[in-house]
Design a protein around this motif. Structure first.
Motif, mmCIF file in Angstrom:
data_model
loop_
_atom_site.group_PDB
_atom_site.id
_atom_site.type_symbol
_atom_site.label_atom_id
_atom_site.label_comp_id
_atom_site.label_asym_id
_atom_site.label_seq_id
_atom_site.Cartn_x
_atom_site.Cartn_y
_atom_site.Cartn_z
ATOM 1 N N PRO A 61 0.776 -1.226 -0.131
ATOM 2 C CA PRO A 61 -0.176 0.169 -0.064
ATOM 3 C C PRO A 61 0.697 1.217 0.032
ATOM 4 C CG PRO A 61 -0.657 -1.611 1.681
ATOM 5 C CD PRO A 61 0.682 -2.130 1.140
ATOM 6 N N TYR A 62 0.160 2.487 -0.336
ATOM 7 C CA TYR A 62 0.921 3.823 -0.209
ATOM 8 C C TYR A 62 1.657 3.988 0.836
ATOM 9 C CZ TYR A 62 1.532 8.674 0.219
ATOM 10 O OH TYR A 62 2.349 9.783 0.350
ATOM 11 N N GLY A 63 2.757 4.389 1.146
ATOM 12 C CA GLY A 63 3.470 4.873 2.469
ATOM 13 C C GLY A 63 4.250 3.659 2.860
ATOM 14 N N THR A 64 4.210 2.668 2.520
ATOM 15 C CA THR A 64 4.896 1.450 2.854
ATOM 16 C C THR A 64 5.814 0.851 1.804
ATOM 17 O OG1 THR A 64 3.486 -0.215 2.262
ATOM 18 C CG2 THR A 64 3.126 0.904 4.470
ATOM 19 N N GLY A 65 7.031 0.334 2.277
ATOM 20 C CA GLY A 65 7.970 -0.395 1.462
ATOM 21 C C GLY A 65 8.530 0.513 0.406
ATOM 22 N N PRO A 66 9.666 -0.043 -0.437
ATOM 23 C CA PRO A 66 10.053 0.714 -1.455
ATOM 24 C C PRO A 66 9.389 1.371 -2.606
ATOM 25 C CG PRO A 66 10.318 -1.567 -1.920
ATOM 26 C CD PRO A 66 9.679 -1.685 -0.659
ATOM 27 N N GLN A 67 9.992 2.090 -3.228
ATOM 28 C CA GLN A 67 9.027 2.663 -4.247
ATOM 29 C C GLN A 67 8.505 1.846 -5.224
ATOM 30 O OE1 GLN A 67 8.694 5.949 -4.157
ATOM 31 N NE2 GLN A 67 7.866 6.839 -6.076
ATOM 32 N N ASN A 68 7.015 1.933 -5.614
ATOM 33 C CA ASN A 68 6.456 0.732 -6.004
ATOM 34 C C ASN A 68 5.321 1.555 -7.015
ATOM 35 O OD1 ASN A 68 5.194 -1.512 -7.258
ATOM 36 N ND2 ASN A 68 3.925 -1.743 -5.387
ATOM 37 N N THR A 69 5.645 1.438 -8.330
ATOM 38 C CA THR A 69 4.909 2.107 -9.363
ATOM 39 C C THR A 69 3.706 1.107 -9.894
ATOM 40 O OG1 THR A 69 6.360 1.763 -11.169
ATOM 41 C CG2 THR A 69 6.624 3.827 -10.154
ATOM 42 N N ALA A 70 3.855 0.009 -9.447
ATOM 43 C CA ALA A 70 2.824 -0.969 -10.150
ATOM 44 C C ALA A 70 1.573 -0.854 -9.423
ATOM 45 C CB ALA A 70 3.186 -2.456 -9.937
ATOM 46 N N PRO A 71 0.292 -0.669 -9.925
ATOM 47 C CA PRO A 71 -0.664 -0.488 -9.455
ATOM 48 C C PRO A 71 -1.468 -1.464 -8.875
ATOM 49 C CG PRO A 71 -1.205 -0.256 -11.710
ATOM 50 C CD PRO A 71 0.262 -0.284 -11.698
ATOM 51 N N ASP A 72 -1.301 -2.334 -7.692
ATOM 52 C CA ASP A 72 -1.363 -3.673 -7.660
ATOM 53 C C ASP A 72 -2.390 -3.669 -6.376
ATOM 54 O OD1 ASP A 72 2.098 -4.413 -7.440
ATOM 55 O OD2 ASP A 72 0.437 -4.919 -9.061
ATOM 56 N N LYS A 73 -2.734 -2.933 -5.460
ATOM 57 C CA LYS A 73 -3.582 -3.105 -4.415
ATOM 58 C C LYS A 73 -4.106 -1.980 -3.899
ATOM 59 C CE LYS A 73 -4.008 -4.949 0.061
ATOM 60 N NZ LYS A 73 -4.500 -6.569 0.374
ATOM 61 N N ASP A 74 -5.399 -1.625 -3.571
ATOM 62 C CA ASP A 74 -5.911 -0.404 -3.016
ATOM 63 C C ASP A 74 -5.296 -0.183 -1.650
ATOM 64 O OD1 ASP A 74 -7.720 0.660 -4.898
ATOM 65 O OD2 ASP A 74 -9.128 -0.936 -4.462
ATOM 66 N N ALA A 75 -5.101 1.044 -1.262
ATOM 67 C CA ALA A 75 -4.404 1.219 -0.068
ATOM 68 C C ALA A 75 -5.507 1.386 0.987
ATOM 69 C CB ALA A 75 -3.427 2.561 -0.039
ATOM 70 N N GLY A 76 -6.586 1.664 0.619
ATOM 71 C CA GLY A 76 -7.690 1.797 1.572
ATOM 72 C C GLY A 76 -7.521 2.956 2.553
ATOM 73 N N TRP A 123 -11.331 8.448 -7.818
ATOM 74 C CA TRP A 123 -9.735 7.942 -7.841
ATOM 75 C C TRP A 123 -9.301 6.935 -6.595
ATOM 76 C CZ3 TRP A 123 -6.453 9.210 -3.476
ATOM 77 C CH2 TRP A 123 -6.984 9.950 -2.556
ATOM 78 N N ARG A 124 -8.209 6.555 -7.066
ATOM 79 C CA ARG A 124 -7.744 5.266 -6.084
ATOM 80 C C ARG A 124 -6.137 5.638 -6.176
ATOM 81 N NH1 ARG A 124 -7.912 0.347 -9.889
ATOM 82 N NH2 ARG A 124 -6.167 0.567 -11.295
ATOM 83 N N VAL A 125 -5.775 4.976 -4.957
ATOM 84 C CA VAL A 125 -4.240 4.725 -4.888
ATOM 85 C C VAL A 125 -3.665 3.303 -4.715
ATOM 86 C CG1 VAL A 125 -4.347 5.329 -2.492
ATOM 87 C CG2 VAL A 125 -2.295 5.748 -3.740
ATOM 88 N N ARG A 126 -2.800 3.062 -5.396
ATOM 89 C CA ARG A 126 -2.302 1.662 -5.514
ATOM 90 C C ARG A 126 -0.690 1.727 -5.469
ATOM 91 N NH1 ARG A 126 -6.235 -2.701 -8.880
ATOM 92 N NH2 ARG A 126 -8.008 -2.219 -7.648
ATOM 93 N N GLY A 127 0.061 1.007 -4.553
ATOM 94 C CA GLY A 127 1.514 1.090 -4.354
ATOM 95 C C GLY A 127 1.711 2.778 -4.226
ATOM 96 N N GLN A 128 2.531 3.286 -5.235
ATOM 97 C CA GLN A 128 2.831 4.765 -5.078
ATOM 98 C C GLN A 128 2.249 5.415 -6.272
ATOM 99 O OE1 GLN A 128 4.596 5.931 -2.779
ATOM 100 N NE2 GLN A 128 4.881 4.091 -1.443
#
Length: 272
Positions: free
Chosen positions: A44-59, A113-118
Motif C-alpha cells: 500500500p501507499y506509504g509502505t515499502g520501497p518505491q512501487n509504481t505498479a498499481p497492484d492493491k488499493d491502499a484503503g 480516484w484510487r491509490v495503489r502502490g505509489q
C-alpha cells in the motif's frame, strides 16, 4: 519427506496412485509460485520501497493524499496547461485544466480516484483516457505516460505541487460534498464520505428544502440517506450555548438517494 522401500510396501502404493499424487503436486506448484509473487508485490501507499505498479488499493492510507494539487505543466501545442486537481476524501476528484493560448482552453473532468502502490489513478471521464500520477517524496504528483513511466522532456517538469496549506474543510470553502444526511428532532446532520467528518446544516441556503426532500426519500424516520450537494463551509452557534460548530450552507442539491452508500463502497472498475 523420504519414503523407504519398506514404507512404500507397508502402505501398498500402486504405480497409478503414485503417479496421481505426483501430478497433483506438480499442478499445485505454479499456483503456489503465483501466490508468493502476488504477496510480494502488494504494498500500500506509504509502505515499502518505491512501487509504481498499481497492484492493491491502499484503503485508509489514501486519506492523507486528499487535498489540492496545482501547477502549470508543459504542453506540446500551447504555452502550458494550468492544472488544478482536487482529491477529495470521498474518493472523488475534480480536475480543472486551462490550455494557455488555445481558443477553447478549458477542460473539466470529475470521477473516482484510487491509490495503489505509489500511483494515484483517475478514472476515465468522457473521451479522456485514464490518467495516472506517481506520488513523489514531497507528496507532489508526477504525471505518468501510457506505459506507467514518468513523463520526461528535457528541462520540463510534469509534477503537480501539493498545496499543503489548503484545507478542504476550511471556512469559506466551496465544493461538492458527498455523505450521509439525517434529519431527526429538528436537527440535521451530514457525515462526509471518506473522512467521517460531521457537519451541521445551516438554516441559510437550501436547508429547509433538504428537510422536505429527506421526508419523501428516506426509508425510515431518523435513518440516513445518501446526499451529494454543492455547499459552502461555514460556522454557527450551537443551540445549547455559545460554542460554534462547523456547518454546510447548501447551495445546490445534486443528488439524494435512500441507500446511504458512499462512492468508495461502490467504486467503478478502472481500466487496466
Amino acid at each position: 519427506m523420504h519414503l523407504s522401500r519398506s514404507g512404500l510396501r507397508s502402505r501398498r502404493y500402486s504405480p497409478c496412485s503414485l503417479r496421481s499424487t505426483m501430478l497433483r503436486l506438480l499442478s499445485a506448484a505454479p499456483l503456489l509460485i503465483l501466490l508468493a509473487a502476488c504477496q510480494g508485490r502488494e504494498q500500500p501507499y506509504g509502505t515499502g520501497p518505491q512501487n509504481t505498479a498499481p497492484d492493491k488499493d491502499a484503503g485508509a492510507a489514501a486519506l492523507p493524499l486528499a487535498g489540492i494539487y496545482a501547477d502549470t505543466v508543459p504542453c506540446n501545442d500551447c504555452q502550458g496547461i494550468a492544472t488544478r486537481l482536487t482529491l477529495k476524501p470521498d474518493s472523488l476528484y475534480e480536475l480543472q485544466e486551462v490550455y494557455i493560448g488555445r481558443p477553447k482552453p478549458e477542460n473539466y473532468r470529475r470521477g473516482s480516484w484510487r491509490v495503489r502502490g505509489q500511483v494515484v489513478t483517475l478514472e476515465p471521464s468522457g473521451n479522456d483516457p485514464v490518467r495516472r500520477y506517481q506520488v513523489e517524496p514531497n507528496q507532489g504528483l508526477r504525471l505518468l505516460d501510457a506505459d506507467g513511466k514518468p513523463m520526461q522532456t528535457a528541462g520540463q517538469d510534469y509534477t503537480l505541487q501539493h498545496l499543503a496549506a489548503t484545507d478542504l474543510s476550511a471556512t469559506g470553502t466551496k465544493r461538492e460534498f458527498t455523505g450521509r444526511y439525517t434529519y431527526l428532532a429538528d436537527a440535521a446532520v451530514f457525515v462526509e464520505c471518506g473522512s467521517d467528518k460531521r457537519y451541521a446544516i445551516a438554516p441559510a441556503g437550501l436547508g429547509a428544502q433538504l428537510e422536505r426532500q429527506y421526508g419523501t426519500t428516506r426509508k425510515e424516520a431518523g435513518k440516513p440517506v445518501f446526499l451529494r450537494v454543492a455547499a459552502t463551509v461555514t460556522s454557527q452557534g450551537r443551540m445549547e450555548g455559545t460554542v460554534t460548530e462547523e456547518a454546510l450552507q447548501v447551495d445546490k442539491i445534486l443528488e439524494m438517494k435512500p441507500d446511504p452508500i458512499c462512492p468508495q463502497d461502490q467504486k467503478q472498475a478502472f481500466l487496466k
